[in-house]
Design an enzyme around this catalytic site. Structure first.
Site, PDB file in Angstrom:
ATOM      1  N   ARG A  25       0.840  -1.251   0.071  1.00 46.30           N
ATOM      2  CA  ARG A  25      -0.031   0.122   0.014  1.00 46.30           C
ATOM      3  C   ARG A  25       0.834   1.288  -0.178  1.00 46.30           C
ATOM      4  NH1 ARG A  25      -5.320  -1.615   1.470  1.00 46.30           N
ATOM      5  NH2 ARG A  25      -6.231   0.563   1.394  1.00 46.30           N
ATOM      6  N   ARG A  29      -2.472   7.291   1.434  1.00 40.66           N
ATOM      7  CA  ARG A  29      -2.516   8.557   2.105  1.00 40.66           C
ATOM      8  C   ARG A  29      -1.871   9.026   3.134  1.00 40.66           C
ATOM      9  NH1 ARG A  29      -8.398   6.068   4.604  1.00 40.66           N
ATOM     10  NH2 ARG A  29      -6.951   4.581   4.573  1.00 40.66           N
ATOM     11  N   ARG A  38      -6.355  12.964  -4.192  1.00 38.34           N
ATOM     12  CA  ARG A  38      -7.797  12.422  -3.743  1.00 38.34           C
ATOM     13  C   ARG A  38      -8.675  13.347  -3.641  1.00 38.34           C
ATOM     14  NH1 ARG A  38      -9.167  10.970   1.759  1.00 38.34           N
ATOM     15  NH2 ARG A  38     -10.001   8.593   2.048  1.00 38.34           N
ATOM     16  N   ASP A  74      -7.421  -1.644  -6.998  1.00 38.62           N
ATOM     17  CA  ASP A  74      -8.150  -2.014  -5.845  1.00 38.62           C
ATOM     18  C   ASP A  74      -8.334  -3.610  -6.101  1.00 38.62           C
ATOM     19  OD1 ASP A  74      -8.676  -1.038  -2.870  1.00 38.62           O
ATOM     20  OD2 ASP A  74     -10.165  -2.555  -3.438  1.00 38.62           O
ATOM     21  N   TYR A 151     -15.656  -9.922   1.180  1.00 35.74           N
ATOM     22  CA  TYR A 151     -16.422  -8.608   0.784  1.00 35.74           C
ATOM     23  C   TYR A 151     -17.814  -8.730   0.182  1.00 35.74           C
ATOM     24  CZ  TYR A 151     -12.340  -6.233   2.746  1.00 35.74           C
ATOM     25  OH  TYR A 151     -11.232  -5.736   3.367  1.00 35.74           O
TER      26      TYR A 151
HETATM   27  O1  CP3 Z   1      -0.195  -1.055  -2.674  1.00 36.60           O
HETATM   28  C1  CP3 Z   1      -0.492   0.075  -3.272  1.00 36.60           C
HETATM   29  O2  CP3 Z   1       0.121   0.950  -3.095  1.00 36.60           O
HETATM   30  C2  CP3 Z   1      -1.311  -0.344  -4.450  1.00 36.60           C
HETATM   31  C3  CP3 Z   1      -2.958  -0.026  -4.135  1.00 36.60           C
HETATM   32  C4  CP3 Z   1      -3.822  -0.709  -3.297  1.00 36.60           C
HETATM   33  C5  CP3 Z   1      -4.951  -0.241  -2.887  1.00 36.60           C
HETATM   34  N1  CP3 Z   1      -5.599  -1.428  -2.460  1.00 36.60           N
HETATM   35  C6  CP3 Z   1      -5.416   1.102  -3.049  1.00 36.60           C
HETATM   36  C7  CP3 Z   1      -6.477   1.720  -1.973  1.00 36.60           C
HETATM   37  C8  CP3 Z   1      -3.701  -2.204  -3.111  1.00 36.60           C
HETATM   38  C9  CP3 Z   1      -2.722  -3.225  -3.356  1.00 36.60           C
HETATM   39  C10 CP3 Z   1      -5.086  -2.698  -2.446  1.00 36.60           C
HETATM   40  C11 CP3 Z   1      -5.242  -3.976  -2.014  1.00 36.60           C
HETATM   41  C12 CP3 Z   1      -6.521  -4.165  -1.273  1.00 36.60           C
HETATM   42  N2  CP3 Z   1      -7.539  -3.389  -1.066  1.00 36.60           N
HETATM   43  C13 CP3 Z   1      -6.601  -4.766  -0.390  1.00 36.60           C
HETATM   44  C14 CP3 Z   1      -5.657  -6.002   0.101  1.00 36.60           C
HETATM   45  C15 CP3 Z   1      -4.284  -5.667   0.720  1.00 36.60           C
HETATM   46  C16 CP3 Z   1      -4.511  -5.248   2.249  1.00 36.60           C
HETATM   47  O3  CP3 Z   1      -4.405  -4.152   2.855  1.00 36.60           O
HETATM   48  O4  CP3 Z   1      -5.101  -6.185   2.919  1.00 36.60           O
HETATM   49  C17 CP3 Z   1      -7.951  -4.657   0.586  1.00 36.60           C
HETATM   50  C18 CP3 Z   1      -8.359  -5.852   1.660  1.00 36.60           C
HETATM   51  C19 CP3 Z   1      -8.438  -3.690  -0.220  1.00 36.60           C
HETATM   52  C20 CP3 Z   1     -10.140  -3.513  -0.129  1.00 36.60           C
HETATM   53  C21 CP3 Z   1      -9.941  -1.910   0.475  1.00 36.60           C
HETATM   54  N3  CP3 Z   1      -9.733  -0.881  -0.218  1.00 36.60           N
HETATM   55  C22 CP3 Z   1     -10.275  -1.456   1.667  1.00 36.60           C
HETATM   56  C23 CP3 Z   1     -10.482  -2.405   2.993  1.00 36.60           C
HETATM   57  C24 CP3 Z   1      -9.956  -0.090   1.803  1.00 36.60           C
HETATM   58  C25 CP3 Z   1     -10.365   0.849   2.812  1.00 36.60           C
HETATM   59  C26 CP3 Z   1      -9.388   0.945   3.803  1.00 36.60           C
HETATM   60  C27 CP3 Z   1      -8.695   2.092   3.612  1.00 36.60           C
HETATM   61  O5  CP3 Z   1      -7.277   2.244   3.904  1.00 36.60           O
HETATM   62  O6  CP3 Z   1      -9.369   3.320   3.610  1.00 36.60           O
HETATM   63  C28 CP3 Z   1      -9.783   0.128   0.283  1.00 36.60           C
HETATM   64  C29 CP3 Z   1      -9.466   1.600  -0.162  1.00 36.60           C
HETATM   65  C30 CP3 Z   1      -8.226   1.747  -0.812  1.00 36.60           C
HETATM   66  N4  CP3 Z   1      -7.671   0.907  -1.747  1.00 36.60           N
HETATM   67  C31 CP3 Z   1      -7.387   2.975  -0.428  1.00 36.60           C
HETATM   68  C32 CP3 Z   1      -6.208   2.751  -1.302  1.00 36.60           C
HETATM   69  C33 CP3 Z   1      -4.903   3.953  -1.554  1.00 36.60           C
HETATM   70  C34 CP3 Z   1      -7.710   4.105   0.428  1.00 36.60           C
HETATM   71  C35 CP3 Z   1      -9.231   5.135   0.131  1.00 36.60           C
HETATM   72  C36 CP3 Z   1      -8.712   6.192  -0.550  1.00 36.60           C
HETATM   73  O7  CP3 Z   1      -7.589   6.462  -1.202  1.00 36.60           O
HETATM   74  O8  CP3 Z   1      -9.485   6.944  -1.077  1.00 36.60           O
END
Ligand code: CP3
Length: 339
Positions: A25, A29, A38, A74, A151
């Site tokens: 990740r 943020r 964002r 994502d 999910y």
């Molecule tokens: O790693 C990276 O930099 C690439 C981007 C990436 C995102 N999501 C962007 C994102 C990756 C590899 C993911 C994978 C992902 N998404 C997972 C598996 C990895 C892990 O952390 O367990 C999961 C479970 C998700 C589902 C998901 N997406 C959740 C639970 C959330 C909300 C949690 C949060 O951090 O807010 C997201 C949103 C998300 N995906 C964000 C980002 C940068 C944050 C929201 C935003 O930017 O508005």
């Protein structure tokens, strides 16, 4: 030819002068330049616009110079393409208003043509490859079928994913049909990603640790292994199964190129459990990035000493947190480069 091939060499098990480093990740943020984008565009617009997704992907690279980039996207773009509505609610996370809870729901889930429905991901990969200019490799990813099911059935994040587990345990036939549909879609998706230019793929089984060891075999590993077998001749596959220390030995005997390790096990335990026969990636506690910089530096050095510099990829044990100071992330990366 990729100029900095440390990451690809570590995946092949080749000797390196120092281990490669990236952070799960890493595009997120904690970066002010990410927050600026964002503010202007909602989450799925960022994912669907190749200029935005590629720019966000390279932001952490420009700032810190990691040894690999991971495409901004994502794991939930897969259920979206399978005819399941997915929203990303600010300050809440993923929300699926019509969760799958029965056979009828499973029947409504489609196996899409990924080249059509997820073409925007392929365009984002091509745009990112141009920006990266063959300096470092690009990682593509997908969620494990079990983690996607979590999910799709729960409808949102959860501390227990009790509804997802209940569905598997009370309607196993429907659950396995859903897992197989997700698996088939994921295989086609990851193959298309490799064809579009990613150099390796990672499977995120973020919620694998919610299952008991026996249930893990039936509802998660079986499907991850199908993906590994289908992809192994296309690109190196990294399997990151959070909380699944009990499955490390079995996973090490698969055709995965590397295994992700969370912070709940020692490097010594992880090496022993995998019979010292596979590249490992991890496992710095993400909250430890809040320690003072000098402590981070010492802990990174010790972590590399304990895993060994070869067949090792430095990473966190899970994703970076939004409130990590910029300086601390830099100390983490630099400590590896100075090793
Ligand atoms: O790693 C990276 O930099 C690439 C981007 C990436 C995102 N999501 C962007 C994102 C990756 C590899 C993911 C994978 C992902 N998404 C997972 C598996 C990895 C892990 O952390 O367990 C999961 C479970 C998700 C589902 C998901 N997406 C959740 C639970 C959330 C909300 C949690 C949060 O951090 O807010 C997201 C949103 C998300 N995906 C964000 C980002 C940068 C944050 C929201 C935003 O930017 O508005």
């Amino acid at each position: 030819m990729i100029k900095n091939d440390l990451f690809l060499r570590a995946l092949k098990g080749e000797e390196v002068k120092r281990p490669p480093v990236w952070m799960m990740r890493q595009a997120g943020r904690y970066l002010p330049e990410f927050m600026a984008i964002r503010e202007k565009y909602d989450f799925f617009t960022r994912c669907r616009t190749p200029e935005l997704a590629s720019e966000i992907t390279v932001q952490p690279i420009r700032r810190y110079g990691m040894d690999a980039a991971i495409l901004f996207s994502d794991i939930l773009v897969i259920p979206q393409a399978m005819n399941i509505e997915v929203q990303m609610k600010p300050n809440f996370g993923p929300y699926l208003p019509n969760p799958v809870r029965d056979q009828r729901g499973v029947d409504n889930v489609i196996i899409p043509d990924v080249h059509e429905e997820l073409d925007y991901v392929m365009q984002a990969i091509k745009a990112t490859k141009e920006l990266l200019n063959d300096e470092i490799p690009l990682i593509g990813f997908a969620g494990s079928p079990w983690t996607i099911l979590c999910y799709v059935v729960q409808g949102q994040g959860s501390k227990t994913f009790d509804k997802a587990k209940e569905f598997c345990f009370t309607q196993p036939l429907a659950a396995h049909q859903l897992l197989q549909k997700i698996t088939d879609t994921t295989i086609a998706y990851l193959k298309a990603k490799v064809a579009s230019g990613v150099n390796a793929v990672q499977i995120f089984d973020s919620w694998g640790g919610m299952l008991s060891p026996v249930d893990y075999q039936e509802f998660s590993w079986k499907y991850i292994n199908q993906i590994i077998e289908a992809l192994k001749d296309d690109a190196p596959v990294i399997s990151f199964a959070k909380g699944c220390w009990y499955a490390l030995e079995e996973m090490s005997n698969s055709n995965a190129s590397a295994l992700g390790i969370d912070w709940t096990v020692t490097p010594q335990f992880a090496r022993k459990a995998t019979n010292n026969n596979i590249t490992l990636q991890g496992n710095f506690d993400p909250v430890r990035l809040l320690s003072p910089p000098s402590v981070i530096k010492d802990m990174v050095k010790k972590m590399i000493d304990d895993f060994g510099k070869d067949r090792y990829i430095v990473n966190l044990g899970h994703g970076i947190l939004p409130h990590v100071p910029l300086e601390n992330a830099k100390v983490f990366i630099d400590a590896v480069k100075e090793y």
